[in-house]
Design a protein around this motif. Sequence first.
Motif, short mmCIF file in Angstrom:
data_model
loop_
_atom_site.label_atom_id
_atom_site.label_comp_id
_atom_site.label_asym_id
_atom_site.label_seq_id
_atom_site.Cartn_x
_atom_site.Cartn_y
_atom_site.Cartn_z
N ASN A 88 59.70 -56.24 -27.81
CA ASN A 88 58.75 -56.06 -26.91
C ASN A 88 59.13 -54.44 -26.37
N THR A 89 60.26 -53.85 -26.51
CA THR A 89 60.81 -52.51 -26.03
C THR A 89 60.28 -51.53 -26.90
N TYR A 90 60.51 -52.01 -28.22
CA TYR A 90 60.21 -50.65 -29.26
C TYR A 90 58.95 -51.19 -30.09
N GLY A 91 58.15 -52.13 -29.60
CA GLY A 91 56.88 -52.44 -30.29
C GLY A 91 56.97 -52.62 -31.66
N LEU A 92 57.89 -53.62 -32.10
CA LEU A 92 58.48 -54.02 -33.30
C LEU A 92 57.63 -55.30 -33.59
N SER A 93 57.54 -55.68 -34.82
CA SER A 93 57.02 -57.05 -35.33
C SER A 93 58.12 -57.99 -35.76
#
Length: 227
Positions: A183-188
Amino acid sequence: MRYKGIKVILVSSVVVLIVIVLILLAEKQFGGRPISAGTETSQSEETVMKETKRELKPDPFLSSGEVTVDYLTVNEYSRPGNKLRNVNAIVIHYVGNPGTTAAQNRSYFEGLKDGHGTSASSHYIVGLEGEIIQCVPLDEISYASNERNGDTIAIECCHPDETGKFNAATYDSLVKLTAALCNTYGLSPDEDIIRHYDITGKRCPLYFVSNEEEWYGFKLSVQTAMK
């Protein structure tokens, strides 16, 4: 004199036309921007904007009471203090030492500064009771993931036996921590959660390497936790 004046006007007109053509050609060459002494500065500013366009949105879980911050001492062997400028993936590890706790593994990393040999660490350690210790700040590299140290966050997980399977408490905390980082780093979760094995071929974390379906199940659990 009349013809001389006409000649001057014609020459001047030709010069003006040449200047206009040169300006149009220059604008076409440089993408429609006028040439100026500030061209290099403008390009640099555009580069900075591209690099900083994605704003981090820290997940509250990372600063909650479920995460104990106990940073390693800055040293050459486990916390070099080098800046982590990009985070492109989360790397999952297992400690490989059955029955040891998060605190014991953190102490091992800390002790490396005195051994002057092995280099190792991770950003987080998840313990047998679900406890989470943060050893390295998220804007610094850790020594866990080989050539991916420079663009990843590393999580080490404790396990009760040699199978490397995480117990329920460890697994649940790992899911929540990994989801918060995504969520913090916009990762999948599907693409950006990887194993140490995926980088070097080392069978780490062992249980997730030996049981691919469990690995995919874990990523699905993270995906669900992010919602």
